[in-house]
Design an enzyme around this catalytic site. Structure first.
Site, short mmCIF file in Angstrom:
data_model
loop_
_atom_site.label_atom_id
_atom_site.label_comp_id
_atom_site.label_asym_id
_atom_site.label_seq_id
_atom_site.Cartn_x
_atom_site.Cartn_y
_atom_site.Cartn_z
N SER A 1 34.53 19.43 -17.28
CA SER A 1 33.97 18.59 -16.43
C SER A 1 34.22 17.09 -16.89
O SER A 1 33.95 16.34 -16.16
CB SER A 1 32.83 18.71 -15.86
N GLU B 1 35.91 30.30 -18.83
CA GLU B 1 35.98 30.88 -17.59
C GLU B 1 36.71 31.94 -17.35
O GLU B 1 37.69 32.23 -17.64
CB GLU B 1 36.47 29.77 -16.73
N GLU C 1 28.28 29.89 -11.27
CA GLU C 1 28.46 28.60 -10.47
C GLU C 1 28.76 28.95 -9.00
O GLU C 1 29.69 29.81 -8.72
CB GLU C 1 29.79 28.13 -11.22
O1 KIV Z 1 32.49 21.98 -17.24
C1 KIV Z 1 31.28 22.03 -16.66
O2 KIV Z 1 30.49 21.04 -16.51
C2 KIV Z 1 30.72 23.29 -16.30
C3 KIV Z 1 29.47 23.47 -15.63
C4 KIV Z 1 29.71 23.09 -14.04
C5 KIV Z 1 28.85 24.46 -15.89
O3 KIV Z 1 31.24 24.26 -16.55
#
Ligand code: KIV
Length: 291
Positions: free
Chosen positions: A49, A119, A195
């Protein structure tokens, strides 16, 4: 007061067994990570993120290993007590088991991560297992998985009124999610992030898995919680129901930047107190020299 005990895979497991909630946040830079560590967070995640929150990318698919390493190293310099987790970015593990192990190793060796998160479910289980077999702790991530879902940009760029698509809305979906979660656990993950999952489905998973289940938009009954730090401090304009804003950083920063601009334009900053000065003697010498 936060305990000074280093957080490890086994202390996180003990927290689940004792019914103590695990607290996790994302961080992408040194000062933020230092404050989170001081505040006693259990896990600090350098998430992919970083792409949308820091680098201005449209989605997490644009994030590269170089991006991850750059931010991970900054966070590593700050973190003493928390468990430092890093995301394997898009295409760093999907192509093959060998690529996955190599890149997970790189996040640990070159970036200083203590574990990696990846993921996906069934399609990436061989990668997950191989990374664990290589001795690297792995966190799984199910439910909404931004790397493989192009609608991420739509979901996370909208402001008020956005209705994210939750997983496990019905009994069949919840059962499928649980089966997938059990496979992730069996493959060797030491924790799982869920999520955008309905509270009922997330509860079913958390109650049946031995490993800690950390929720984001997954209700009250997970073993822990993770949020994106920029959402928590109010730095983003997002106002999703799954997150909580604990401060008004965006507004405060805009006001501070405006105040600074105003004072510079008006000549109110810097003042004489913000400057270094010559002695009166030297000032007189300078005046002579310049005449
Ligand atoms: O990349 C991220 O911040 C995440 C969180 C939403 C768990 O995977």
């Amino acid at each position: 007061m936060a305990t000074t005990n280093k957080i490890t895979v086994s202390s996180l497991q003990s927290k689940k067994e004792r019914g103590q909630k695990i607290c996790m946040l994302t961080a992408y830079d040194y000062p933020t990570a230092a404050l989170q560590d001081e505040a006693g967070l259990d896990v600090i995640l350098v998430g992919d993120s970083v792409g949308t929150n820091v680098l201005g990318y449209r989605g997490s698919q644009q994030v590269t290993m170089d991006d991850m390493l750059h931010h991970l190293r900054a966070v590593r310099r700050a973190v003493r007590r928390a468990f430092l987790l890093a995301d394997l970015p898009f295409m760093s593990f999907q192509p093959s088991v060998a690529t996955a192990v190599k890149n997970a190793g790189c996040l640990v060796q070159e970036g200083g991560a203590e574990g990696v998160k990846l993921e996906g479910g069934r399609p990436v289980l061989p990668q997950l297992k191989a990374i664990v077999d290589a001795g690297i702790p792995v966190v799984g991530h199910l439910g909404f998985t931004p790397q493989s879902q192009a609608r991420e940009f739509y979901l996370f760029s909208d402001r008020r009124g956005t209705v994210p698509k939750f997983h496990g809305k019905g009994p069949k979906g919840a059962k499928t999610l649980l089966e997938e979660a059990l496979r992730v656990e069996e493959a060797g993950a030491f924790a799982l992030v869920l999520e955008l999952v309905t509270e009922e489905a997330a509860q079913a998973v958390a109650e049946r898995l031995k490993i800690p289940v950390i929720g984001i938009g997954a209700g009250r009954y997970c073993d822990g919680q993770v949020l994106i730090v920029h959402d928590l401090v109010g730095l983003t304009e997002k106002d999703l129901m799954l997150t909580k804003t604990y401060g008004q950083t965006r507004q405060n920063w805009i006001e501070m930047f405006r105040a600074y601009r105003r004072e510079v334009e008006e000549g109110a900053f810097p003042t004489a107190q913000n400057a270094a000065h010559m002695t009166p003697e030297k000032r007189a010498q300078l005046a002579k020299l310049l005449n």
